[in-house]
Design a protein around this motif. Structure first.
Motif, PDB file in Angstrom:
ATOM      1  N   MET A   1       0.843  -1.175   0.000  1.00  0.00           N
ATOM      2  CA  MET A   1       0.000   0.000   0.000  1.00  0.00           C
ATOM      3  C   MET A   1       0.892   1.243   0.000  1.00  0.00           C
ATOM      4  SD  MET A   1      -2.930  -1.108   2.781  1.00  0.00           S
ATOM      5  CE  MET A   1      -1.804  -1.113   4.145  1.00  0.00           C
ATOM      6  N   PRO A   2       0.665   2.164  -0.903  1.00  0.00           N
ATOM      7  CA  PRO A   2       1.468   3.391  -0.898  1.00  0.00           C
ATOM      8  C   PRO A   2       1.006   4.344   0.191  1.00  0.00           C
ATOM      9  CG  PRO A   2      -0.084   3.429  -2.701  1.00  0.00           C
ATOM     10  CD  PRO A   2      -0.220   2.078  -2.046  1.00  0.00           C
ATOM     11  N   GLY A   3       1.945   5.114   0.717  1.00  0.00           N
ATOM     12  CA  GLY A   3       1.639   6.067   1.781  1.00  0.00           C
ATOM     13  C   GLY A   3       2.112   7.464   1.442  1.00  0.00           C
ATOM     14  N   ASN A   4       1.363   8.457   1.903  1.00  0.00           N
ATOM     15  CA  ASN A   4       1.663   9.862   1.657  1.00  0.00           C
ATOM     16  C   ASN A   4       2.202  10.477   2.949  1.00  0.00           C
ATOM     17  OD1 ASN A   4       1.781  12.241   0.228  1.00  0.00           O
ATOM     18  ND2 ASN A   4      -0.342  12.784   0.634  1.00  0.00           N
ATOM     19  N   LEU A   5       3.493  10.727   3.009  1.00  0.00           N
ATOM     20  CA  LEU A   5       4.127  11.267   4.213  1.00  0.00           C
ATOM     21  C   LEU A   5       3.730  12.718   4.450  1.00  0.00           C
ATOM     22  CD1 LEU A   5       7.654   9.804   3.559  1.00  0.00           C
ATOM     23  CD2 LEU A   5       6.028   9.033   5.278  1.00  0.00           C
ATOM     24  N   THR A   6       3.587  13.080   5.723  1.00  0.00           N
ATOM     25  CA  THR A   6       3.231  14.451   6.082  1.00  0.00           C
ATOM     26  C   THR A   6       4.093  14.926   7.243  1.00  0.00           C
ATOM     27  OG1 THR A   6       1.592  13.880   7.756  1.00  0.00           O
ATOM     28  CG2 THR A   6       0.818  13.987   5.488  1.00  0.00           C
ATOM     29  N   GLY A  52       9.799  27.819   4.773  1.00  0.00           N
ATOM     30  CA  GLY A  52       9.777  28.337   3.408  1.00  0.00           C
ATOM     31  C   GLY A  52       9.825  27.254   2.350  1.00  0.00           C
ATOM     32  N   GLN A  53       9.885  25.981   2.737  1.00  0.00           N
ATOM     33  CA  GLN A  53       9.949  24.874   1.780  1.00  0.00           C
ATOM     34  C   GLN A  53       8.747  23.942   1.949  1.00  0.00           C
ATOM     35  OE1 GLN A  53      13.617  22.798   2.314  1.00  0.00           O
ATOM     36  NE2 GLN A  53      14.829  24.380   1.333  1.00  0.00           N
ATOM     37  N   PHE A  54       8.349  23.296   0.860  1.00  0.00           N
ATOM     38  CA  PHE A  54       7.272  22.310   0.903  1.00  0.00           C
ATOM     39  C   PHE A  54       7.785  20.931   1.323  1.00  0.00           C
ATOM     40  CE2 PHE A  54       5.227  25.293  -2.070  1.00  0.00           C
ATOM     41  CZ  PHE A  54       3.991  25.386  -1.469  1.00  0.00           C
ATOM     42  N   GLY A  55       9.040  20.658   1.134  1.00  0.00           N
ATOM     43  CA  GLY A  55       9.603  19.332   1.371  1.00  0.00           C
ATOM     44  C   GLY A  55       9.718  18.583   0.058  1.00  0.00           C
ATOM     45  N   ASN A  56      10.672  17.662  -0.038  1.00  0.00           N
ATOM     46  CA  ASN A  56      10.921  16.996  -1.317  1.00  0.00           C
ATOM     47  C   ASN A  56      10.430  15.549  -1.381  1.00  0.00           C
ATOM     48  OD1 ASN A  56      12.812  15.660   0.225  1.00  0.00           O
ATOM     49  ND2 ASN A  56      14.592  16.464  -0.855  1.00  0.00           N
ATOM     50  N   ALA A  57       9.748  15.059  -0.364  1.00  0.00           N
ATOM     51  CA  ALA A  57       9.185  13.706  -0.422  1.00  0.00           C
ATOM     52  C   ALA A  57       7.984  13.728  -1.357  1.00  0.00           C
ATOM     53  CB  ALA A  57       8.761  13.232   0.963  1.00  0.00           C
ATOM     54  N   GLY A  58       7.959  12.819  -2.303  1.00  0.00           N
ATOM     55  CA  GLY A  58       6.880  12.771  -3.284  1.00  0.00           C
ATOM     56  C   GLY A  58       5.579  12.237  -2.711  1.00  0.00           C
ATOM     57  N   ARG A  59       4.517  12.429  -3.464  1.00  0.00           N
ATOM     58  CA  ARG A  59       3.202  11.916  -3.078  1.00  0.00           C
ATOM     59  C   ARG A  59       3.210  10.390  -3.182  1.00  0.00           C
ATOM     60  NH1 ARG A  59      -1.439  10.720  -6.080  1.00  0.00           N
ATOM     61  NH2 ARG A  59      -3.341  10.905  -4.861  1.00  0.00           N
ATOM     62  N   ASN A  60       2.691   9.721  -2.147  1.00  0.00           N
ATOM     63  CA  ASN A  60       2.636   8.256  -2.102  1.00  0.00           C
ATOM     64  C   ASN A  60       4.007   7.626  -2.387  1.00  0.00           C
ATOM     65  OD1 ASN A  60      -0.092   8.298  -1.499  1.00  0.00           O
ATOM     66  ND2 ASN A  60      -0.691   8.182  -3.637  1.00  0.00           N
ATOM     67  N   SER A  61       5.049   8.184  -1.797  1.00  0.00           N
ATOM     68  CA  SER A  61       6.411   7.755  -2.100  1.00  0.00           C
ATOM     69  C   SER A  61       6.932   6.642  -1.199  1.00  0.00           C
ATOM     70  CB  SER A  61       7.355   8.956  -2.018  1.00  0.00           C
ATOM     71  OG  SER A  61       7.319   9.505  -0.711  1.00  0.00           O
ATOM     72  N   ILE A  62       6.127   6.175  -0.255  1.00  0.00           N
ATOM     73  CA  ILE A  62       6.601   5.114   0.635  1.00  0.00           C
ATOM     74  C   ILE A  62       5.583   3.977   0.627  1.00  0.00           C
ATOM     75  CG2 ILE A  62       5.552   5.989   2.768  1.00  0.00           C
ATOM     76  CD1 ILE A  62       8.368   5.293   4.059  1.00  0.00           C
ATOM     77  N   MET A  63       6.089   2.766   0.696  1.00  0.00           N
ATOM     78  CA  MET A  63       5.217   1.586   0.655  1.00  0.00           C
ATOM     79  C   MET A  63       5.038   1.018   2.058  1.00  0.00           C
ATOM     80  SD  MET A  63       4.338   1.431  -2.434  1.00  0.00           S
ATOM     81  CE  MET A  63       3.555  -0.142  -2.587  1.00  0.00           C
ATOM     82  N   GLY A  64       3.791   0.789   2.420  1.00  0.00           N
ATOM     83  CA  GLY A  64       3.454   0.183   3.704  1.00  0.00           C
ATOM     84  C   GLY A  64       3.437  -1.335   3.585  1.00  0.00           C
ATOM     85  N   PRO A  65       2.967  -1.987   4.625  1.00  0.00           N
ATOM     86  CA  PRO A  65       2.920  -3.451   4.606  1.00  0.00           C
ATOM     87  C   PRO A  65       1.942  -3.971   3.561  1.00  0.00           C
ATOM     88  CG  PRO A  65       2.168  -2.558   6.718  1.00  0.00           C
ATOM     89  CD  PRO A  65       2.516  -1.418   5.861  1.00  0.00           C
ATOM     90  N   GLY A  66       2.248  -5.110   3.004  1.00  0.00           N
ATOM     91  CA  GLY A  66       1.369  -5.742   2.020  1.00  0.00           C
ATOM     92  C   GLY A  66       0.287  -6.570   2.693  1.00  0.00           C
TER      93      GLY A  66
END
Length: 149
Positions: A1-6, A52-66
């Protein structure tokens, strides 16, 4: 499952919208060799973005457990002797037969929980990557009778 880091609704980019800022990726592999529900991702892989930055981690850039699922069923039909078209069917069904825990998505907010001792406040906090739920039910068994006519 992809995850969106915040970063938990912190508005580092000063857009007044909030909630869209993401962490910065440090280049360290976020996946642990021996991931457990209490620590699924590497805390050193992400830091809070600078003001002043948004951060460079992409949307849904990390995978959770299957998810691992194995379901099974056994049916047995008995023809009724008094009428040709009548059938009694016995059913046994098992869901998640192996009783494998399918972990839910770990905490995606890198600033969740208390800061790590000895680390800067911008580093990922202690509750980042902690699994607190399962995504599927544990083993379920059911029996049934079906009469068709």
């Amino acid at each position: 499952m992809p995850g969106n880091l915040t970063i938990g609704g912190v508005d580092n980019a000063s857009t007044a919208a909030g909630g869209y800022d993401r962490p910065n990726v440090t280049g360290v592999n976020p996946y642990l060799d021996n991931a457990t529900p209490s620590r699924y991702w590497n805390l050193n892989a992400f830091v809070e973005a600078s003001p002043g930055q948004f951060g460079n981690a992409g949307r849904n850039s990390i995978m959770g457990p299957g998810i691992i699922g194995f379901d099974s069923e056994v049916h047995k039909e008995f023809r009724m002797p008094y009428k040709e078209g009548h059938v009694l069917q016995f059913r046994f069904e098992a869901f998640n037969v192996l009783n494998h825990p399918n972990w839910g998505m770990p905490t995606l907010n890198i600033l969740s929980g208390a800061a790590q001792p000895g680390m800067p406040a911008t580093a990922a906090h202690q509750n980042f990557g902690v699994v607190s739920s399962t995504s599927t039910a544990m083993r379920q068994l059911q029996l049934g009778l079906k009469y068709s006519f």
